[in-house]
Design a protein around this motif. Structure first.
Motif, PDB file in Angstrom:
ATOM      1  N   MET A 155      42.129   2.626 -14.479  1.00 52.09           N
ATOM      2  CA  MET A 155      43.040   1.897 -13.870  1.00 52.09           C
ATOM      3  C   MET A 155      42.717   0.972 -13.011  1.00 52.09           C
ATOM      4  O   MET A 155      43.110  -0.139 -12.895  1.00 52.09           O
ATOM      5  N   LYS A 156      41.378   1.338 -11.894  1.00 52.03           N
ATOM      6  CA  LYS A 156      40.939   0.557 -10.884  1.00 52.03           C
ATOM      7  C   LYS A 156      40.446  -0.752 -11.798  1.00 52.03           C
ATOM      8  O   LYS A 156      40.656  -1.992 -11.466  1.00 52.03           O
ATOM      9  N   GLN A 157      39.741  -0.383 -12.923  1.00 54.47           N
ATOM     10  CA  GLN A 157      39.223  -1.565 -13.683  1.00 54.47           C
ATOM     11  C   GLN A 157      40.332  -2.715 -14.019  1.00 54.47           C
ATOM     12  O   GLN A 157      40.157  -3.959 -14.130  1.00 54.47           O
ATOM     13  N   ILE A 158      41.319  -2.102 -14.660  1.00 51.32           N
ATOM     14  CA  ILE A 158      42.351  -2.765 -15.136  1.00 51.32           C
ATOM     15  C   ILE A 158      43.058  -3.748 -13.971  1.00 51.32           C
ATOM     16  O   ILE A 158      43.241  -4.986 -14.033  1.00 51.32           O
ATOM     17  N   ALA A 159      43.018  -3.101 -12.665  1.00 52.88           N
ATOM     18  CA  ALA A 159      43.722  -3.612 -11.735  1.00 52.88           C
ATOM     19  C   ALA A 159      42.904  -4.973 -11.137  1.00 52.88           C
ATOM     20  O   ALA A 159      43.318  -5.913 -10.874  1.00 52.88           O
ATOM     21  N   LYS A 160      41.732  -4.390 -11.093  1.00 56.36           N
ATOM     22  CA  LYS A 160      40.434  -5.561 -10.842  1.00 56.36           C
ATOM     23  C   LYS A 160      40.499  -6.772 -11.753  1.00 56.36           C
ATOM     24  O   LYS A 160      40.512  -7.928 -11.522  1.00 56.36           O
ATOM     25  N   GLU A 161      40.458  -6.369 -13.147  1.00 58.78           N
ATOM     26  CA  GLU A 161      40.464  -7.421 -14.066  1.00 58.78           C
ATOM     27  C   GLU A 161      41.538  -8.475 -14.103  1.00 58.78           C
ATOM     28  O   GLU A 161      41.360  -9.662 -14.263  1.00 58.78           O
ATOM     29  N   LEU A 162      42.739  -7.667 -13.864  1.00 60.29           N
ATOM     30  CA  LEU A 162      44.052  -8.864 -13.758  1.00 60.29           C
ATOM     31  C   LEU A 162      44.386  -8.951 -12.563  1.00 60.29           C
ATOM     32  O   LEU A 162      45.589  -9.558 -12.657  1.00 60.29           O
ATOM     33  N   SER A 163      43.760  -8.810 -11.750  1.00 60.86           N
ATOM     34  CA  SER A 163      44.102  -9.198 -10.348  1.00 60.86           C
ATOM     35  C   SER A 163      45.401  -8.895  -9.722  1.00 60.86           C
ATOM     36  O   SER A 163      46.478  -9.547  -9.254  1.00 60.86           O
ATOM     37  N   VAL A 164      45.707  -7.556 -10.163  1.00 61.51           N
ATOM     38  CA  VAL A 164      47.012  -6.888  -9.658  1.00 61.51           C
ATOM     39  C   VAL A 164      46.726  -5.652  -8.702  1.00 61.51           C
ATOM     40  O   VAL A 164      45.493  -5.092  -8.831  1.00 61.51           O
ATOM     41  N   LYS A 165      47.578  -4.926  -8.178  1.00 57.88           N
ATOM     42  CA  LYS A 165      47.371  -3.810  -7.608  1.00 57.88           C
ATOM     43  C   LYS A 165      47.303  -2.397  -8.340  1.00 57.88           C
ATOM     44  O   LYS A 165      47.977  -2.494  -9.364  1.00 57.88           O
ATOM     45  N   LEU A 166      46.380  -1.542  -7.757  1.00 51.91           N
ATOM     46  CA  LEU A 166      46.262  -0.322  -8.456  1.00 51.91           C
ATOM     47  C   LEU A 166      47.777   0.396  -8.880  1.00 51.91           C
ATOM     48  O   LEU A 166      47.962   0.775 -10.025  1.00 51.91           O
ATOM     49  N   SER A 167      48.602   0.484  -7.661  1.00 51.40           N
ATOM     50  CA  SER A 167      49.850   1.225  -7.904  1.00 51.40           C
ATOM     51  C   SER A 167      50.841   0.269  -8.841  1.00 51.40           C
ATOM     52  O   SER A 167      51.300   0.946  -9.426  1.00 51.40           O
ATOM     53  N   GLN A 168      50.547  -0.990  -8.969  1.00 50.54           N
ATOM     54  CA  GLN A 168      51.369  -1.730 -10.015  1.00 50.54           C
ATOM     55  C   GLN A 168      50.942  -1.415 -11.581  1.00 50.54           C
ATOM     56  O   GLN A 168      51.896  -1.040 -12.270  1.00 50.54           O
ATOM     57  N   VAL A 169      49.670  -1.172 -11.627  1.00 46.46           N
ATOM     58  CA  VAL A 169      49.082  -0.628 -12.863  1.00 46.46           C
ATOM     59  C   VAL A 169      49.686   0.790 -13.231  1.00 46.46           C
ATOM     60  O   VAL A 169      50.237   1.043 -14.507  1.00 46.46           O
TER      61      VAL A 169
END
Length: 713
Positions: free
Chosen positions: A1-15
């Protein structure tokens, strides 16, 4: 999930929220519209990106487990290998690491291993400082195993070394990167006589760096290859790659008596095994990126086409142009109901122009027609000239518009159209569809397979599954953003509403026919197969315009009705007041932060509720510029360089945009003529349906080509 948040420039909580909401059975439109507090107001596109990336990473984890299990079963798993597999972020990396352990079909190397030559290969790979290769090879001569000479033994060992080189994950990774960054793609003509129209002429002897080739050229090359006209190859810097391999595997051991044979095996491993495989991978990667781009452009064009402003409340005459079989006419009232069908023959071979004129004038006067919609197919411009002449005689301010009829014939011949108009001919159904497209493009276009709406580029050359998924997502997003009148919507439109299936959409229509109009949203709970979860997902997007509950005509979800009631009571208004000037005045004075806490409702949700109370039947399409309506006709011969015109963007492609300027042929504004500043993609400047001012650059009547510019001299 951290990876997705980083890749898409969104917060971990949003993912996390998006994944949790999806796992609970919520749809993307529902999450985007009614769970803004939970996601931090992410839109549909970001939500889909998160879910796609999550699915990819889940698949990646599954594959890692599978690969580790298979290697462990072979007894070859090491801690270092487990670390490398778990660290991999792409499927390709996992497959590269798995490659040496993969069960291969019989290869030269596996045959050599069966003949007992692996120890010789391993000895050669140690690059001993001394020793005699022939003497060492002689130890492996074995008639039974078909190793008859020292040459047989050495060649077999070299086959094993070649495959060993080919199986090294780090080596493959470096070569792939090197090929993508510095390699070239080349195309040569293979069958010139097959290219009758010389479509691929520019690619007959063509070369371009891989890292510079644009997506639409990749797809053009692929098509030329598929049609057996072109031969495509990837040209890496072979000498540089072989130098790298020798440095990596021989290093400073060139003095070794076996160095020459090992170097030959390395070269063979690259040219015979690695290069063709990497070429396939590079071609696949280029194609994948090109397809993504083509699908993105098509999707964006489709979104804009579906969001074309409806011309509500107009009585329209739809015209499906033709020569021999005559122009089919259909008059539809404000609701799209068919009032009259007819046919006229204004063009050769029958050329009954006067009779046609009388028929059209009679229709205009009998029905109070306000607009004419002319399809843009065969005989469109001749029909436009004819209609323009008739409108001058009528003198009632009637205007006409050329309607893109792409897909109208697909719809007209479909089972859906036969069901809707069992007594009409195919062309007559087309005329109805053309008229309705002017009244409400979205309601009509959802009846057609999105691939057939005529706003794509290379849509037949891309993955049809990915294209379909992307286009369906666009249609679903637009339908839910606009909202649907549950009492008038066709099943074709209803099935795109969040949570609804084709079966439920048909059940809604059936219920409506048997019981009359829906009076309130709650009534939808009676629909077969529409359970509690489906009701929650769909109900906010379904509107009941003149029902018993005033809030049912808004985009407010019934779960928030108690909030609305408390809000209205607080400001001394009733539900019946929604949309009135007085209510708007009082709502504008509200302190949103304070009210949000008082009513115990999220700020974003409250904002949406207030917007819906101010504009209860708001249609996002109403805020867009209205289509360009015409009264007179232009010919291609009338065009002169420098002439200023207004036009409608019909299609946007990677290299520019096609503009309908009211002549037979759409003109092209090349990307270089869109702005004085650098333009990365035409979509950054224009969209389908935009009304733009253009100037004529060049006209080639013979070839039917018009070059336009958006740059004023």
């Amino acid at each position: 999930m951290k990876q997705i948040a980083k890749e898409l420039s969104v917060k971990l909580s949003q993912v996390k929220s998006v994944i949790e909401l999806t796992n609970e059975g919520n749809t993307i439109p529902f999450i985007a519209r009614y769970r803004k507090e939970v996601t931090g107001a992410l839109d549909e596109v970001i939500i889909r990106d998160i879910l796609e990336r999550w699915n990819y990473l889940m698949h990646l984890e599954e594959r890692k487990k599978e690969v580790i299990r298979i290697i462990e079963e072979q007894g070859k798993l090491t801690e270092d290998l487990v670390k490398k597999i778990n660290k991999a972020t792409k499927l390709q990396e996992v497959e590269d690491l798995y490659r040496p352990y993969k069960q291969k079909r019989r290869t030269k190397a596996s045959i050599a291993k069966e003949r007992g030559l692996e120890p010789l290969a391993n000895w050669m790979l140690t690059l001993p400082d001394e020793g005699d290769l022939n003497a060492e090879a002689a130890k492996y001569i074995n008639e039974e195993k078909e190793v008859l000479t020292t040459s047989d033994a050495i060649n077999g060992a070299k086959d094993i070394i070649a495959e060993y080189v080919s199986d090294q994950a780090e080596i493959r990774k470096w070569i792939r990167f090197e090929t993508l960054k510095y390699g070239k793609i080349q195309s040569l003509v293979k069958n010139e006589e097959q290219d009758e129209k010389r479509v691929y002429e520019m690619y007959y002897d063509y070369e371009e760096p891989i890292n510079r080739i644009v997506p639409h050229r990749v797809l053009a090359l692929n098509r030329g290859e598929k049609e057996d006209i072109l031969k495509i190859t990837i040209k890496p810097d072979v000498d540089k790659i072989i130098r790298y391999l020798n440095e990596a595997l021989i290093a400073d051991k060139y003095h070794s008596p076996v160095a020459g044979e090992v170097a030959a095996a390395i070269e063979d491993g690259y040219k015979r095994l690695i290069q063709p495989s990497i070429e396939r991978e590079v071609r696949n990667e280029l194609t994948e990126k090109a397809e993504e781009q083509a699908i993105l452009v098509f999707s964006e064009n489709l979104r804009k086409l579906l969001l074309q402003p409806p011309l509500k409340g107009k009585i329209v005459l739809g015209v499906d142009p033709a020569y021999r079989t005559g122009c089919k006419l259909a008059v539809v009232d404000e609701t799209g109901k068919v009032l009259q069908i007819d046919v006229i023959y204004p063009h050769p071979p029958k050329a009954k122009r006067e009779e046609a004129k009388e028929k059209v004038l009679k229709m205009l006067r009998n029905y109070g027609i306000e607009m004419v919609a002319i399809g843009n197919g065969t005989a469109s411009r001749e029909t436009e000239e004819f209609i323009a002449d008739v409108l001058k005689l009528d003198n009632n301010g009637v205007v006409y518009m050329i309607v893109n009829e792409a897909g109208a014939s697909v719809y007209s011949a479909s089972e859906l159209a036969r069901e809707e108009f069992p007594d009409l001919q195919v062309e007559e159904r087309s005329a109805v569809s053309i008229a309705r497209r002017l009244q409400d493009p979205l309601a009509e276009l959802v009846k057609i397979d999105p691939k057939s709406v005529g706003v794509g580029q290379y849509q037949h050359d891309v993955s049809q599954k990915k294209l379909q998924e992307s286009l369906n997502f666009v249609v679903e997003t637009v339908v839910n953003q606009v909202g649907v009148n549950v009492n008038t919507a066709s099943p074709s439109l209803l099935q795109y509403v969040s949570g609804l299936t084709k079966t439920v959409a048909n059940n809604i229509k059936k219920y409506r026919e048997e019981n009359g109009k829906f009076k309130n949203r709650k009534e939808l709970k009676n629909i077969p197969r529409l359970g509690a979860k489906t009701y929650e997902q769909c109900i906010g997007f379904l509107r009941i315009v003149d029902g018993e509950e005033p809030l049912d005509r808004t985009s407010i979800h019934p779960e928030n009705y108690p909030v609305v009631e408390a809000l209205l009571e607080k400001i001394g208004m009733k539900k019946e007041d929604i949309g009135t000037e007085e209510l708007i005045k009082r709502l504008n004075k509200i302190d949103m932060e304070d009210l949000s806490q008082t009513l115990n409702v999220g700020y974003l949700t409250l904002k949406d509720i207030l917007d819906a109370l101010k504009r209860p039947e708001r249609d996002p399409r109403d805020d867009l510029p209205k289509p360009l309506l015409r009264k007179d006709v232009l010919k291609m011969e009338d065009l002169k360089p420098g002439m200023e015109l207004q036009g409608t963007v019909r299609n946007v492609v990677d290299f520019g945009a096609f503009i309908d300027i009211g002549v037979k042929q759409d003109g092209l504004v090349h990307i270089s003529n869109m702005s004085n500043e650098y333009v990365k993609h035409p979509l950054d400047v224009v969209s389908v349906g935009d009304i733009v001012t253009v100037w004529v650059l060049d006209v080639d009547v013979k070839k039917g080509r018009i070059a336009l510019t958006m740059l004023k001299e």
